[in-house]
Write an enzyme that holds these catalytic residues in place. Structure first.
Site, PDB file in Angstrom:
ATOM      1  N   ARG A  48      19.729 -26.110  22.350  1.00 19.12           N
ATOM      2  CA  ARG A  48      20.892 -26.374  23.192  1.00 19.12           C
ATOM      3  C   ARG A  48      21.871 -25.215  23.115  1.00 19.12           C
ATOM      4  O   ARG A  48      21.908 -24.469  22.147  1.00 19.12           O
ATOM      5  CB  ARG A  48      21.584 -27.685  22.765  1.00 19.12           C
ATOM      6  CG  ARG A  48      20.700 -28.905  22.995  1.00 19.12           C
ATOM      7  CD  ARG A  48      20.508 -29.148  24.489  1.00 19.12           C
ATOM      8  NE  ARG A  48      19.492 -30.146  24.784  1.00 19.12           N
ATOM      9  CZ  ARG A  48      18.317 -29.894  25.353  1.00 19.12           C
ATOM     10  NH1 ARG A  48      17.968 -28.660  25.648  1.00 19.12           N
ATOM     11  NH2 ARG A  48      17.473 -30.861  25.626  1.00 19.12           N
ATOM     12  N   CYS A  49      22.677 -25.099  24.153  1.00 18.69           N
ATOM     13  CA  CYS A  49      23.679 -24.048  24.282  1.00 18.69           C
ATOM     14  C   CYS A  49      24.508 -23.973  22.993  1.00 18.69           C
ATOM     15  O   CYS A  49      24.908 -25.009  22.460  1.00 18.69           O
ATOM     16  CB  CYS A  49      24.577 -24.375  25.479  1.00 18.69           C
ATOM     17  SG  CYS A  49      25.792 -23.128  25.854  1.00 18.69           S
ATOM     18  N   PRO A  50      24.709 -22.770  22.467  1.00 16.20           N
ATOM     19  CA  PRO A  50      24.408 -21.443  23.013  1.00 16.20           C
ATOM     20  C   PRO A  50      23.100 -20.838  22.487  1.00 16.20           C
ATOM     21  O   PRO A  50      22.834 -19.663  22.720  1.00 16.20           O
ATOM     22  CB  PRO A  50      25.586 -20.607  22.537  1.00 16.20           C
ATOM     23  CG  PRO A  50      25.870 -21.171  21.165  1.00 16.20           C
ATOM     24  CD  PRO A  50      25.598 -22.672  21.299  1.00 16.20           C
TER      25      PRO A  50
END
Length: 81
Positions: free
Chosen positions: A18-20
């Site tokens: 998941r981001c980042p």
């Protein structure tokens, strides 16, 4: 241009991240590559549909193609312009 994963000289599997994290891994991987080499990125985080094109513009890499119609999303990034 149609999406052709065979253009890739390296592959980065970023599914489940998941981001980042996906963009951080793309940046780290591209640093090890030579100008002109092509990275295939596979990811399933929806934020990559925005973040990877932005990363390419900001870092002067070329987003050759993107497949975002189904999971996993796939991106072909050419190092350098």
């Amino acid at each position: 241009m149609s999406f052709n994963p065979e253009l890739a000289t390296k592959t980065l599997e970023a599914e489940g991240l998941r981001c980042p994290e996906p963009v951080m891994m793309v940046r780290k991987t591209i640093r090890t590559m030579q100008d002109g080499e092509v990275l295939l990125v596979k990811a399933d985080d929806p934020s990559t549909t925005r973040d990877i094109p932005s990363f390419c513009r900001f870092m002067d890499h070329q987003l050759i193609a993107a497949q975002t119609d189904e999971l996993p999303y796939q991106y072909l990034i050419k190092k350098g312009l």
